[in-house]
Motif scaffolding. Structure first.
Motif, PDB file in Angstrom:
ATOM      1  N   ALA A 320     -15.551 -30.173 116.821  1.00 30.47           N
ATOM      2  CA  ALA A 320     -14.684 -30.366 117.989  1.00 30.47           C
ATOM      3  C   ALA A 320     -14.004 -31.721 117.932  1.00 30.47           C
ATOM      4  N   GLY A 321     -14.743 -32.745 117.499  1.00 30.85           N
ATOM      5  CA  GLY A 321     -14.147 -34.070 117.346  1.00 30.85           C
ATOM      6  C   GLY A 321     -13.050 -34.089 116.316  1.00 30.85           C
ATOM      7  N   ALA A 322     -13.304 -33.400 115.183  1.00 32.49           N
ATOM      8  CA  ALA A 322     -12.294 -33.351 114.129  1.00 32.49           C
ATOM      9  C   ALA A 322     -11.036 -32.628 114.591  1.00 32.49           C
ATOM     10  N   ALA A 323     -11.208 -31.701 115.546  1.00 26.28           N
ATOM     11  CA  ALA A 323     -10.060 -30.953 116.069  1.00 26.28           C
ATOM     12  C   ALA A 323      -9.359 -31.697 117.194  1.00 26.28           C
ATOM     13  N   GLY A 324      -9.808 -32.931 117.470  1.00 23.04           N
ATOM     14  CA  GLY A 324      -9.148 -33.745 118.479  1.00 23.04           C
ATOM     15  C   GLY A 324      -9.474 -33.361 119.910  1.00 23.04           C
ATOM     16  N   ARG A 325     -10.666 -32.770 120.130  1.00 23.97           N
ATOM     17  CA  ARG A 325     -11.023 -32.317 121.471  1.00 23.97           C
ATOM     18  C   ARG A 325     -11.572 -33.439 122.355  1.00 23.97           C
ATOM     19  N   PHE A 326     -11.870 -34.600 121.764  1.00 26.06           N
ATOM     20  CA  PHE A 326     -12.474 -35.694 122.529  1.00 26.06           C
ATOM     21  C   PHE A 326     -11.558 -36.904 122.577  1.00 26.06           C
ATOM     22  N   GLY A 327     -11.785 -37.742 123.595  1.00 23.97           N
ATOM     23  CA  GLY A 327     -11.093 -39.005 123.682  1.00 23.97           C
ATOM     24  C   GLY A 327     -11.707 -40.032 122.740  1.00 23.97           C
ATOM     25  N   ALA A 328     -11.166 -41.241 122.773  1.00 22.14           N
ATOM     26  CA  ALA A 328     -11.570 -42.277 121.831  1.00 22.14           C
ATOM     27  C   ALA A 328     -13.046 -42.637 121.969  1.00 22.14           C
ATOM     28  N   GLU A 329     -13.560 -42.735 123.211  1.00 23.22           N
ATOM     29  CA  GLU A 329     -14.944 -43.180 123.404  1.00 23.22           C
ATOM     30  C   GLU A 329     -15.940 -42.152 122.885  1.00 23.22           C
ATOM     31  N   ALA A 330     -15.698 -40.869 123.159  1.00 21.65           N
ATOM     32  CA  ALA A 330     -16.596 -39.827 122.668  1.00 21.65           C
ATOM     33  C   ALA A 330     -16.513 -39.716 121.151  1.00 21.65           C
ATOM     34  N   THR A 331     -15.315 -39.850 120.602  1.00 21.44           N
ATOM     35  CA  THR A 331     -15.144 -39.782 119.146  1.00 21.44           C
ATOM     36  C   THR A 331     -15.904 -40.917 118.467  1.00 21.44           C
ATOM     37  N   HIS A 332     -15.814 -42.113 119.047  1.00 23.24           N
ATOM     38  CA  HIS A 332     -16.526 -43.271 118.488  1.00 23.24           C
ATOM     39  C   HIS A 332     -18.037 -43.058 118.560  1.00 23.24           C
ATOM     40  N   LEU A 333     -18.528 -42.508 119.662  1.00 22.04           N
ATOM     41  CA  LEU A 333     -19.963 -42.290 119.805  1.00 22.04           C
ATOM     42  C   LEU A 333     -20.460 -41.263 118.799  1.00 22.04           C
ATOM     43  N   LEU A 334     -19.687 -40.207 118.559  1.00 21.19           N
ATOM     44  CA  LEU A 334     -20.076 -39.202 117.559  1.00 21.19           C
ATOM     45  C   LEU A 334     -20.128 -39.805 116.165  1.00 21.19           C
ATOM     46  N   ALA A 335     -19.167 -40.662 115.847  1.00 24.21           N
ATOM     47  CA  ALA A 335     -19.168 -41.304 114.531  1.00 24.21           C
ATOM     48  C   ALA A 335     -20.388 -42.190 114.377  1.00 24.21           C
ATOM     49  N   ALA A 337     -23.239 -41.747 115.859  1.00 26.64           N
ATOM     50  CA  ALA A 337     -24.406 -40.862 115.747  1.00 26.64           C
ATOM     51  C   ALA A 337     -24.519 -40.314 114.327  1.00 26.64           C
ATOM     52  N   ALA A 338     -23.372 -39.998 113.711  1.00 27.72           N
ATOM     53  CA  ALA A 338     -23.388 -39.491 112.342  1.00 27.72           C
ATOM     54  C   ALA A 338     -23.964 -40.518 111.388  1.00 27.72           C
ATOM     55  N   ASP A 339     -23.727 -41.796 111.660  1.00 25.01           N
ATOM     56  CA  ASP A 339     -24.226 -42.862 110.794  1.00 25.01           C
ATOM     57  C   ASP A 339     -25.737 -42.997 110.867  1.00 25.01           C
ATOM     58  N   VAL A 340     -26.325 -42.657 112.019  1.00 29.56           N
ATOM     59  CA  VAL A 340     -27.773 -42.860 112.166  1.00 29.56           C
ATOM     60  C   VAL A 340     -28.571 -41.583 111.921  1.00 29.56           C
ATOM     61  N   ARG A 341     -27.932 -40.470 111.681  1.00 29.92           N
ATOM     62  CA  ARG A 341     -28.657 -39.227 111.462  1.00 29.92           C
ATOM     63  C   ARG A 341     -29.187 -39.140 110.031  1.00 29.92           C
TER      64      ARG A 341
END
Length: 341
Positions: A320-335, A337-341
């Protein structure tokens, strides 16, 4: 077996026959469809004679004083019989007699009535009379009958019907309603005093029940009148019962202050459940609202939940993030989270 616990289709057969449901035996093995068909067949056989009788009383009512006409109708045609033939009468004739009988009789009639088959008659009843019938049904706690009845009325009568409901009446009847545009409008335009009464008289668990029965956008106007601490109590009630999808929707209609108070009391497992529900329900707009509404400590806890959520749910969020469904803050938080998984 009482009418409160019996199958609605069996209750309908009993009402058509004019007996208590406890007196109906041997039909428990029939399916709901078969019971509905049986009810219809009995009604058809009984209706012709009753229609003639009701029609004669209705015609007579025009030439004698109203109170006497009402008493005649109540004496010579029980509510179950009147319900069978209401759909067959001209609406004007039926409504004229409706205006002359007692509210108690009308309450009995509304319980026995099939509002769909008698829709033209029901929609012709003035809103003021609908309010009186509704108050009678609410006083008897006949919520299933009330839900059927208001499902057939026009919007002005619907405003009148739900306008006489107490908060606990609404709590009982709302889950039974079949939603349509008219109901959406009435709930969205609840008078402010009624909204404040709901917020004051229902406790957090009851408000959580109402939140489950209403879509979030319908519950939004009500929750604005609820104190922040009570909103947090509602959230905890939803989370502790595992209603994570409902919590996602709920988070989308509350203020940042309410959201932070709610998330501050949630456990880490609760937050993981919420994040999982976002992915499974594809509730992208609600997730964006959740992230932007949380303060920094709240986002930190949400980051931990994103790190702990299942791979499938996280993959959905990433897509969903890659499809541009989120704003900047949610996109940053997902990125992050990906770094710590």
């Amino acid at each position: 077996m009482s009418s409160a616990t019996a199958r609605p289709e069996l209750v309908a057969v009993a009402r058509v026959l004019g007996v208590e449901v406890e007196e109906v035996h041997g039909l428990d093995g029939l399916s709901d469809d078969d019971l509905r068909e049986l009810s219809g067949q009995i009604a058809h056989r009984l209706s012709e004679d009753k229609r003639r009788r009701f029609g004669r009383v209705a015609a007579l009512s025009k030439s004698i004083p109203g109170p006497i006409a009402g008493r005649l109708a109540e004496k010579f045609l029980p509510p179950a019989g009147a319900a069978l033939v209401a759909e067959l009468l001209e609406p004007a004739k039926a409504v004229d007699l409706v205006d002359r009988v007692s509210v108690t009789y009308l309450g009995d009639l509304a319980i026995a009535l099939d509002p769909e088959r008698a829709r033209d008659v029901v929609q012709a009843i003035p809103a003021e009379r609908v309010a009186e019938v509704s108050r009678e049904l609410f006083s008897r706690k006949e919520y299933a009958a009330m839900a059927r009845f208001v499902g057939a009325v026009e919007v002005d009568a619907l405003f009148a019907a739900l306008g006489v409901a107490t908060p606990h009446d609404l709590l009982a009847v709302v889950p039974l309603l079949t939603w349509n545009d008219n109901l959406d409008r009435v709930i969205a335009e609840l008078p402010e005093p009624q909204i404040h009464q709901i917020a004051a008289e229902l406790d957090a668990d009851e408000l959580a029940e109402l939140a489950l029965a209403l879509d979030p956008h319908r519950f939004g106007p009500i929750v604005t009148a609820v104190p922040v601490d009570t909103v947090a109590d509602i959230a905890i009630a939803l989370l502790e019962d595992g209603h994570y999808a409902a919590m996602v929707g709920f988070s989308g209609v509350i203020t940042p202050g309410m959201l932070n108070a709610s998330m501050g009391r949630a456990t880490d497992d609760h937050l993981v459940g919420v994040v999982s529900a976002v992915g499974s329900g594809e509730s992208w707009a609600d997730f964006d609202h959740l992230v932007t509404g949380l303060d920094e400590p709240g986002r930190g806890r949400l980051l931990i939940a994103l790190g702990a959520v299942g791979a499938d749910a996280f993959s959905r969020l990433q897509a969903a993030g890659a499809a541009g469904r989120f704003g900047a803050e949610a996109t940053h938080l997902l990125a992050a989270a990906a770094d710590v998984r």
